[in-house]
Write an enzyme that holds these catalytic residues in place. Structure first.
Site, short mmCIF file in Angstrom:
data_model
loop_
_atom_site.label_atom_id
_atom_site.label_comp_id
_atom_site.label_asym_id
_atom_site.label_seq_id
_atom_site.Cartn_x
_atom_site.Cartn_y
_atom_site.Cartn_z
N LYS A 80 56.77 6.98 64.64
CA LYS A 80 56.69 5.57 65.03
C LYS A 80 56.45 5.48 66.54
O LYS A 80 57.06 6.22 67.32
CB LYS A 80 58.01 4.87 64.66
CG LYS A 80 58.00 3.35 64.87
CD LYS A 80 59.34 2.73 64.47
CE LYS A 80 59.32 1.22 64.55
NZ LYS A 80 60.61 0.62 64.19
N SER A 155 59.96 -3.40 61.09
CA SER A 155 58.90 -3.20 62.07
C SER A 155 58.15 -1.88 61.88
O SER A 155 57.06 -1.72 62.39
CB SER A 155 59.48 -3.24 63.48
OG SER A 155 60.38 -2.14 63.67
N SER A 179 64.37 -1.97 59.95
CA SER A 179 62.98 -1.54 60.13
C SER A 179 62.61 -0.19 59.54
O SER A 179 61.44 0.18 59.54
CB SER A 179 62.62 -1.55 61.61
OG SER A 179 62.51 -2.88 62.03
N1 GLN Z 1 63.11 -7.46 61.27
C1 GLN Z 1 64.22 -7.26 62.17
C2 GLN Z 1 63.92 -7.90 63.48
O1 GLN Z 1 62.84 -8.39 63.66
C3 GLN Z 1 64.55 -5.82 62.28
C4 GLN Z 1 63.76 -5.08 63.28
C5 GLN Z 1 64.14 -3.65 63.41
O2 GLN Z 1 64.93 -3.10 62.64
N2 GLN Z 1 63.61 -3.02 64.43
O3 GLN Z 1 64.74 -7.93 64.35
#
Ligand code: GLN
Length: 501
Positions: A80, A155, A179
């Site tokens: 990532k 994400s 994410s």
């Molecule tokens: N969707 C969540 C957010 O936007 C989680 C993001 C993540 O785990 N990096 O905060």
């Protein structure tokens, strides 16, 4: 399809070690695959072709010299784009870091390199890991390999889509609010969020430091466990790293048995707001576990309903502080530096031009929540809710060894459907967020396709801190039970589909 690209990582490692194939061949097969399909998927932001091949050849030379390497030596992996890896760009999916080349390598990536894994490149993500669909990437959205018109989750959509598109057998992600698990859920892959402090955050660009956690992504439970074993462990460079032995994840992933385990169904994570097909596959999985002699109990975690609002105060608060470093002086692309603007104006112009709307929204929200006069009412209250959620977990883990729920309320939604509706986007993390607030461990495992749309459904398993072994044990049983039902792993359907075309 070249069979090497859908061979499990554990098998690839074995074949490389025994000389049945070589790392170069395996890596080349995946690079070819990326070349063939990534224009449709957009899972990779950067492909490190030459270096990957050189790493592969180095592993092959060591094998030829009779060296005994780890089980994943020579196996390729996607990273990532939130992890630094010297020699490659780290963008975090943001225009702010376009072309930024970090001067150091993250601990987790260093662990991969030390174990002989071959880094294919950097995978797409929502800008600074904020989002649930990978549509907030400054470099275009990633598409879900099950249906290209759908989101791959976020994400870390790039990592999970790369697995489902057979562009990589393994990947790593970071989970701040879901994410890793949420993309795993909607792409029919495995994603594990380790205990907070289980894998080093050194060199993982900070989003919300009290929540961020690195973890493995794979197509099978054993592959995830082998990768977990490589990634995890104490790191003196991360002050929140846990100085304890890594739980026995590989052994647990081989168990495939839940006899006598107490499995707690969280009644507060289900029902209204959860799609019928998601609920159906979840219930069927619980029945399979009961049939395998697990003891099923119902548990209530009443404060989980406040997890989402608490998270969306704490998370942006930490974001507003962490992202202050992207001021075009310390980090970030500079805009307006033509001699006619003050330093402060350049900062303002740079941040305004380089941050996307979701990042700006959270910086504003977080700054407001932390401002004097509001701090206690917002941030303070959210922290109290966080404590109540930790207590909910503690009580629930007195009644059950693991807790289970759907990993996401729905299957993959359509690209574009929620981008302009932040509240709807945030709902995708309903089931994953409590674990981040409490700091324990959880994972998503594939449990089939929802009847209404034919898209993957994820089953979440949560365990107490440093009890990753329980997560993997239940995951391996879920995987075995469903494979008995289907006759093959879920992802083989993608191979069959493509071969039929
Ligand atoms: N969707 C969540 C957010 O936007 C989680 C993001 C993540 O785990 N990096 O905060």
């Amino acid at each position: 399809m070249n069979p090497l690209i859908h061979t499990p990582a554990v098998e690839l490692g074995r074949m490389i070690a025994t000389g049945e194939t070589c790392s170069e061949e395996v890596v080349q097969a995946h690079l070819d695959r990326i070349g063939a399909v990534d224009s449709d998927i957009n899972a990779f932001l950067y492909v490190d072709t030459e270096r990957a091949l050189a790493q592969a050849r180095a592993v092959d030379a060591r094998v030829a010299a009779g060296e005994r390497l780890g089980p994943l030596a020579g196996v390729p992996i996607g990273v990532k784009d939130a992890f630094t890896y010297m020699g490659a760009p780290t963008t975090c999916g943001s225009a702010m870091l376009r072309d930024w080349r970090p001067p150091y390598t993250s601990t987790v990536v260093q662990h991969l390199l030390d174990a002989g894994l071959v880094i294919l490149g950097k995978t797409n993500m929502d800008e600074f890991a904020m989002g649930s669909s990978t549509e907030n990437s400054a470099f275009g959205p990633t598409h879900n390999p099950w249906d290209l018109t759908r989101i791959p989750g976020g994400s870390g959509g790039g990592s999970s889509a790369a697995l489902a598109a057979f562009e990589a057998p393994l990947a790593i992600g970071s989970d701040t609010g879901g994410s890793i698990r949420q993309p795993a859920s909607v792409t029919g892959t495995v994603g594990v969020k380790p205990t907070y402090g289980g894998c080093s955050r050194y060199g993982l660009v900070a989003t919300a430091s009290s929540l961020d956690q690195a973890g493995p992504c794979a197509r099978s439970v054993m592959d995830a466990a082998l990768l977990h074993q490589v990634m995890a462990g104490y790191d003196p460079k991360d002050s929140t790293s846990i100085d304890q032995p890594v739980p026995g994840v590989v052994e647990a992933a081989g168990r495939r048995d839940v006899k006598g385990m107490r499995i707690g169904v969280v009644t507060d994570l289900g029902g209204e707001g959860y799609a019928p097909g998601v609920t159906q596959r979840f219930n069927e999985t619980v029945e399979l576990l009961a049939g395998a002699d697990a003891e099923i109990v119902e548990v209530s975690c009443p404060y989980f309903r406040y997890a989402l609002p608490a998270y969306y105060l704490i998370m942006p608060s930490e974001v507003s502080s962490n992202l202050a470093r992207f001021d075009a002086m310390r980090y970030g692309l500079r805009v307006g530096d033509d001699g006619s603007h003050s330093a402060e104006q350049v900062m303002k112009l740079s941040r305004g031009a380089n941050f996307g709307p979701e990042v700006i929204r959270r910086v504003i929200l977080g700054t407001y929540a932390l401002s004097s006069g509001y701090y206690d009412a917002y941030y303070g209250s959210a922290q109290k809710v966080r404590t109540l959620i930790i207590r909910d977990f503690s009580r629930a883990f007195e009644q059950a060894d693991v807790l289970v729920s759907p990993a996401t309320p729905t299957t993959a939604f359509k690209l574009g459907e929620r981008v302009d509706d932040p509240m709807a986007m945030y709902q995708a993390d309903l089931a994953t967020i409590p674990t981040n607030l409490a700091g324990n461990t959880a994972a998503s495992f594939p449990v089939g396709l929802a009847p209404e749309d034919g898209l993957p459904v994820g089953f979440q398993v949560m365990a107490p801190p440093m009890r990753e072994d329980r997560v993997y044990q239940v995951g391996s049983a879920v995987e075995a039970l469903w494979e008995d039902t289907w006759g093959a792993p879920l992802w083989t359907q993608l191979v069959t589909r493509e071969d039929a075309r």
